[in-house]
Each structure stands twice: as C-alpha cells, then as structure tokens.
Design a protein around this motif. Structure first.
Motif, PDB file in Angstrom:
ATOM      1  N   GLU A  67       8.948  -3.043   5.660  1.00  0.00           N
ATOM      2  CA  GLU A  67       9.304  -1.664   5.318  1.00  0.00           C
ATOM      3  C   GLU A  67       9.220  -1.448   3.801  1.00  0.00           C
ATOM      4  N   ALA A  68       9.670  -2.449   3.053  1.00  0.00           N
ATOM      5  CA  ALA A  68       9.661  -2.319   1.588  1.00  0.00           C
ATOM      6  C   ALA A  68       8.236  -2.224   1.058  1.00  0.00           C
ATOM      7  N   ARG A  69       7.356  -3.046   1.614  1.00  0.00           N
ATOM      8  CA  ARG A  69       5.954  -2.996   1.190  1.00  0.00           C
ATOM      9  C   ARG A  69       5.344  -1.620   1.461  1.00  0.00           C
ATOM     10  N   GLU A  70       5.659  -1.069   2.611  1.00  0.00           N
ATOM     11  CA  GLU A  70       5.109   0.242   2.972  1.00  0.00           C
ATOM     12  C   GLU A  70       5.634   1.330   2.040  1.00  0.00           C
ATOM     13  N   ILE A  71       6.924   1.263   1.703  1.00  0.00           N
ATOM     14  CA  ILE A  71       7.515   2.268   0.813  1.00  0.00           C
ATOM     15  C   ILE A  71       6.891   2.184  -0.579  1.00  0.00           C
ATOM     16  N   VAL A  72       6.775   0.972  -1.108  1.00  0.00           N
ATOM     17  CA  VAL A  72       6.213   0.797  -2.448  1.00  0.00           C
ATOM     18  C   VAL A  72       4.743   1.211  -2.473  1.00  0.00           C
ATOM     19  N   GLU A  73       4.010   0.857  -1.423  1.00  0.00           N
ATOM     20  CA  GLU A  73       2.597   1.223  -1.358  1.00  0.00           C
ATOM     21  C   GLU A  73       2.422   2.740  -1.327  1.00  0.00           C
ATOM     22  N   ARG A  74       3.270   3.410  -0.538  1.00  0.00           N
ATOM     23  CA  ARG A  74       3.190   4.860  -0.459  1.00  0.00           C
ATOM     24  C   ARG A  74       3.575   5.515  -1.796  1.00  0.00           C
ATOM     25  N   ALA A  75       4.590   4.943  -2.445  1.00  0.00           N
ATOM     26  CA  ALA A  75       5.008   5.481  -3.737  1.00  0.00           C
ATOM     27  C   ALA A  75       3.913   5.322  -4.787  1.00  0.00           C
ATOM     28  N   ASP A  76       3.264   4.157  -4.794  1.00  0.00           N
ATOM     29  CA  ASP A  76       2.182   3.911  -5.745  1.00  0.00           C
ATOM     30  C   ASP A  76       1.006   4.857  -5.484  1.00  0.00           C
ATOM     31  N   HIS A  77       0.711   5.038  -4.194  1.00  0.00           N
ATOM     32  CA  HIS A  77      -0.392   5.925  -3.831  1.00  0.00           C
ATOM     33  C   HIS A  77      -0.089   7.360  -4.262  1.00  0.00           C
ATOM     34  N   LEU A  78       1.157   7.788  -4.061  1.00  0.00           N
ATOM     35  CA  LEU A  78       1.573   9.139  -4.439  1.00  0.00           C
ATOM     36  C   LEU A  78       1.471   9.342  -5.949  1.00  0.00           C
ATOM     37  N   GLN A  79       1.916   8.329  -6.687  1.00  0.00           N
ATOM     38  CA  GLN A  79       1.849   8.407  -8.149  1.00  0.00           C
ATOM     39  C   GLN A  79       0.408   8.514  -8.629  1.00  0.00           C
ATOM     40  N   GLN A  80      -0.468   7.684  -8.063  1.00  0.00           N
ATOM     41  CA  GLN A  80      -1.875   7.699  -8.457  1.00  0.00           C
ATOM     42  C   GLN A  80      -2.524   9.036  -8.111  1.00  0.00           C
ATOM     43  N   ARG A  81      -2.163   9.548  -6.937  1.00  0.00           N
ATOM     44  CA  ARG A  81      -2.731  10.823  -6.485  1.00  0.00           C
ATOM     45  C   ARG A  81      -2.381  11.963  -7.439  1.00  0.00           C
ATOM     46  N   PHE A  82      -1.107  12.026  -7.836  1.00  0.00           N
ATOM     47  CA  PHE A  82      -0.696  13.140  -8.679  1.00  0.00           C
ATOM     48  C   PHE A  82      -1.099  12.949 -10.135  1.00  0.00           C
TER      49      PHE A  82
END
Length: 304
Positions: A67-82
């Motif tokens: 779960e932690a890996r998925e949360i961090v991956e999604r957060a990183d992806h969101l940051q890169q996207r914006f």
C-alpha cells in the motif's frame, strides 16, 4: 502519516538494514529510526521486527509495504504531472521584434524575465513591422515590438515605449567626419543612402523629414534596404546615411556616427518603438513580460 515516513519505511523494508537505508536516503540512521517509530505510532501497529543483527517485516509490515509503495508512486506521478502542466502553462512566449528591439530591448527584458520565470519557452522572430503584424493578428505571435503605424488597428493594444536617437553614419575619410554634430546644411551635395520606402517606410521618412524646411533637396541613393548593407556602403564612401543611434554597435570599420544638432531632436519622433498585442486577449506570461518591460523601461531607453 506523512509521505516522508512512507519513503523511509519503504527504504528500510527493501534494504532490511537501517544503515543501508539511511545511506540511500542520505540521512542519519537515528533520524530514520524516529520516522519509522512515528509511523508505527500513527498506525498503531508494528511494521518492523528489529534485533541486534536483523530487521524483518512483520505481517502487518508486509501488507503495508504494498500500500505504501502505491501511495508514494501515485504521489510522485501526481507531482510530476502538475510540474509538467506548470511548465506548459508557463511554457511559451512568442515575441516578434524589429531589428532595433532585438539589439537591446529584448535581450535586457528577457535577462530580467528569466530570473522569475525560468521555465518559459521563449521564441523570437525578427522581421519588419509589416511582416510581424499579420503574424500577431493570426495568433502566431503573442507580442511584438515594432514601429507603430499612424492608424493602428482597433483590435490591437499599442503601448508606446520611447523614441530612438538619430545619427549620421559617414565614412571616416569624409570632411564631415571630424564634426561633433551635424546640421542639415552640412548635407548639401552629400549623397544619402536610403532604403525603398515601400520596404522600410520609417527609415525613408526619417531621412526625408530632415529636409522639410531645408532650402535644397537631398541627393538620394537607393541601393540598399538592410542596415548592415547600408553601413557597408557608407564605409565604401558611396554616401552617408541618417540612421537610428543603435546602428553604431554594428561592425563598421571606417565609419563614424555623428549626432544631429540638438535643434533637430524632434526628428526622433520618426523613430517610435511600441509593444503591441491583441486587445482583450488573456495571456499571463505576456503580461508578466510587459511588467518587466515597463519596470526596466528607463534603463532600456538610455541605450537608444
């Protein structure tokens, strides 16, 4: 629960060693241990089993790792996207400019502008005013620096900036080259190189306006339209030329640039420079650049 705590936990779970995980994260093992302890307290469960030699995941830790890996991956992806979106939104400023503006105004403004908006993709098109206007109206340029026409299109916003000073370009072998200033009467029998009016109306009118009240007509030699070519013709002693002061910066061996006498300073009104853009168009990047232009205008104008 914070993202930094999750990153610390993932590093320890993958390394199964606090020292290696701390080195990977470039932090002290003691600080890493505090992050893990805070995370476990927030969750109310043990994630890691520690002994003097080994670190292992508890059952809850193994479950939480995915779960932690998925949360961090999604957060990183969101940051890169914006961040990418921010670059795209900041992303483009298309400037058109006549040669006068390209010499000093545009470089000076962009140097200051980039301090605050370094990610903006800037494109510069250098051309005559008559060629830049259609590109502005069609949306291919965001703002142009040009000679304003007598009757500007009502669909355009015209911000006057300043008038340019005027000089006489003349061969250093000519008798007038030793003068500190030039009077119109000095130019009797001096061939003056001018561009075709249909090509460069402002440059042509600049010369002609000097002789509005003169008792003689100027000797015109129409052999060149581009400023560098005109300067080369002056160097070859084919004539003199009335030109904007900034041309003195061009490569010009054997050419002197002499200011006109103060009584002719009203001729400067023949060399206005304006910033022009489409009226009522919203463009934050262009507006930010225009704020810099107006902020730096006094310094810029002194260079002309």
């Amino acid at each position: 629960m914070e993202l930094n705590q999750l990153r610390c936990f993932i590093a320890v779970a993958e390394e199964l060693h606090f020292g290696h995980a701390a080195q990977r994260l470039d932090m002290l093992p003691s600080a890493l241990g505090r992050y893990i302890k805070l995370l476990e307290e927030d969750l109310g469960t043990r994630l890691l089993s520690r002994s003097t030699r080994n670190v292992s995941l508890t059952p809850h830790g193994a479950l939480f790792l995915e779960e932690a890996r998925e949360i961090v991956e999604r957060a990183d992806h969101l940051q890169q996207r914006f961040r990418k979106l921010a670059r795209q939104n900041a992303g483009r400023l298309r400037i058109g400019a006549i040669d006068s503006a390209v010499v000093s105004l545009v470089p000076h403004v962009l140097h200051v502008f980039r301090d605050s908006w370094p990610d903006v993709d800037i494109q510069i098109v250098e051309d005559k005013s008559s060629k830049l206007l259609p590109k502005l109206k069609s949306g291919r340029l965001d703002v142009i620096f040009m000679r304003p026409t007598e009757h500007m299109d009502d669909a355009l916003e015209n911000q006057f900036l300043f008038y340019e000073d005027v000089v006489l370009a003349i061969s250093d072998k000519h008798r007038l080259s030793q003068r500190n200033e030039i009077y119109v009467d000095d130019l009797m029998n001096v061939p003056l190189i001018v561009p075709e009016r249909r090509v460069r109306p402002h440059s042509y009118d600049l010369t002609m306006s000097l002789f509005d009240c003169a008792s003689f007509k100027p000797q015109l030699v129409k052999i060149a339209d581009e400023k560098q070519t005109i300067i080369n013709m002056v160097a070859a002693e084919l004539g003199a030329a009335i030109m904007p002061k900034w041309v003195a910066r061009m490569s010009a061996m054997n050419v002197k640039f002499i200011p006109l006498a103060k009584e002719y300073q009203t001729i400067r009104t023949k060399l206005p420079l304006s910033a022009v853009w489409v009226k009522d168009s919203r463009d934050e990047t262009r507006d930010n650049m225009m704020k810099v232009v107006m902020q730096e205008l006094e310094v810029i104008a002194q260079q002309y």
